[in-house]
Design a protein around this motif. Structure first.
Motif, short mmCIF file in Angstrom:
data_model
loop_
_atom_site.label_atom_id
_atom_site.label_comp_id
_atom_site.label_asym_id
_atom_site.label_seq_id
_atom_site.Cartn_x
_atom_site.Cartn_y
_atom_site.Cartn_z
N GLY A 169 -40.21 21.02 107.24
CA GLY A 169 -40.50 21.63 108.55
C GLY A 169 -41.99 21.87 108.71
O GLY A 169 -42.82 21.13 108.18
N ASP A 170 -42.33 22.92 109.45
CA ASP A 170 -43.73 23.25 109.70
C ASP A 170 -44.33 23.99 108.51
O ASP A 170 -43.63 24.61 107.72
CB ASP A 170 -43.85 24.13 110.95
N PHE A 171 -45.66 23.92 108.41
CA PHE A 171 -46.41 24.61 107.36
C PHE A 171 -47.35 25.58 108.05
O PHE A 171 -48.18 25.19 108.87
CB PHE A 171 -47.22 23.61 106.53
N GLU A 197 -43.65 11.12 115.97
CA GLU A 197 -44.64 12.14 116.30
C GLU A 197 -45.57 12.43 115.11
O GLU A 197 -46.72 12.75 115.29
CB GLU A 197 -43.97 13.46 116.71
N GLY A 198 -45.03 12.32 113.89
CA GLY A 198 -45.83 12.55 112.69
C GLY A 198 -46.16 14.00 112.44
O GLY A 198 -45.37 14.89 112.69
N VAL A 199 -47.38 14.24 111.93
CA VAL A 199 -47.80 15.58 111.55
C VAL A 199 -48.92 16.02 112.48
O VAL A 199 -49.83 15.27 112.75
CB VAL A 199 -48.30 15.60 110.09
N ASN A 223 -54.66 20.99 98.13
CA ASN A 223 -55.42 20.26 97.12
C ASN A 223 -55.21 18.77 97.38
O ASN A 223 -56.06 18.10 97.93
CB ASN A 223 -54.99 20.67 95.72
N ILE A 224 -54.03 18.26 97.02
CA ILE A 224 -53.63 16.88 97.35
C ILE A 224 -52.58 17.00 98.45
O ILE A 224 -51.60 17.74 98.30
CB ILE A 224 -53.04 16.17 96.12
N LEU A 225 -52.77 16.29 99.54
CA LEU A 225 -51.82 16.31 100.65
C LEU A 225 -51.31 14.91 100.88
O LEU A 225 -52.09 13.98 101.06
CB LEU A 225 -52.49 16.84 101.92
N GLU A 226 -49.97 14.74 100.82
CA GLU A 226 -49.33 13.45 101.09
C GLU A 226 -48.51 13.56 102.36
O GLU A 226 -47.69 14.47 102.48
CB GLU A 226 -48.39 13.09 99.93
N LEU A 227 -48.72 12.64 103.28
CA LEU A 227 -47.95 12.61 104.51
C LEU A 227 -46.87 11.54 104.40
O LEU A 227 -47.18 10.36 104.31
CB LEU A 227 -48.86 12.33 105.71
N GLN A 228 -45.62 11.99 104.35
CA GLN A 228 -44.48 11.06 104.28
C GLN A 228 -43.55 11.28 105.46
O GLN A 228 -42.37 10.96 105.40
CB GLN A 228 -43.71 11.25 102.96
N ASN A 229 -44.06 11.86 106.53
CA ASN A 229 -43.26 12.14 107.72
C ASN A 229 -42.73 10.84 108.29
O ASN A 229 -43.47 9.87 108.44
CB ASN A 229 -44.13 12.89 108.74
N ALA A 255 -39.00 14.91 111.84
CA ALA A 255 -39.46 15.17 113.21
C ALA A 255 -40.90 15.65 113.13
O ALA A 255 -41.46 15.76 112.05
CB ALA A 255 -38.56 16.22 113.87
N LEU A 256 -41.48 15.94 114.29
CA LEU A 256 -42.86 16.44 114.35
C LEU A 256 -43.03 17.64 113.43
O LEU A 256 -42.22 18.57 113.46
CB LEU A 256 -43.21 16.83 115.79
N GLN A 257 -44.06 17.63 112.59
CA GLN A 257 -44.40 18.75 111.73
C GLN A 257 -45.76 19.31 112.14
O GLN A 257 -46.70 18.54 112.33
CB GLN A 257 -44.45 18.33 110.26
#
Length: 171
Positions: free
Chosen positions: A115-117, A169-171, A159-165, A145-147
């Motif tokens: 979900g959202d952060f 809509e993505g992140v 620190n390390i951010l991985e986008l696997q959405n 869905a959109l995050q």
């Protein structure tokens, strides 16, 4: 709710919402599954080589009821992820409003959020770094869905951010 130090000796599933009100909850290399939300008002959630799977939200916040609806305020809790095997999966939203500096608490492991952060200010000057990841700690955003990601404090950081959405809509 948990109000004292607890160490898991075996895998455990909690059917509803888990309230961590005080003490240290040490996963001790075991799996903890929470089928509802995890609300951490105080205390330390020590992943310690274990896996935490939350179906709902993980809130480093205090929950209270006003006129029948849930409201949230600052937490005095800590999330401690310092082992490379540490894994936390949040099926809903991750919200931290901790009043504690998390420098040296998020140094290894993986936090995966569907979900959202949201990082919010707590009630003390220490809350500026209440999500302060370093070392090899990784955050994965893997929703369907959109995050939305929101940091109220410029001092807090991934620190390390991985986008696997997987959504359009993505992140």
């Amino acid at each position: 709710g948990i109000n004292e130090n607890r160490t898991l000796q075996k895998d455990l599933t909690i059917g509803g919402t888990l309230y961590l009100n005080n003490g240290t909850l040490d996963l001790n290399g075991k799996n903890l599954t929470v089928l509802g939300d995890l609300i951490q008002a105080e205390g330390i959630l020590y992943i310690n080589g274990g896996q935490l799977n939350i179906s709902g939200d993980y809130r480093l916040q205090r929950e209270y009821i006003v006129e029948g609806s849930k409201k949230y305020s600052n937490s005095y809790g800590y999330l401690r992820m310092v082992n490379v095997a540490d894994y936390v999966l949040v099926g809903g939203n991750f919200v931290t409003q901790a009043s504690s500096n998390h420098n040296s608490y998020l140094t290894a492991g993986t936090l995966e959020v569907k979900g959202d952060f949201e990082q919010k200010y707590g009630s003390s000057s220490y809350s500026y770094k209440n999500f302060y990841a370093t070392g090899t700690h990784k955050t994965i955003l893997s929703g369907e869905a959109l995050q939305t990601v929101n940091f109220e404090s410029a001092e807090s950081k991934f620190n390390i951010l991985e986008l696997q959405n997987r959504s359009e809509e993505g992140v």
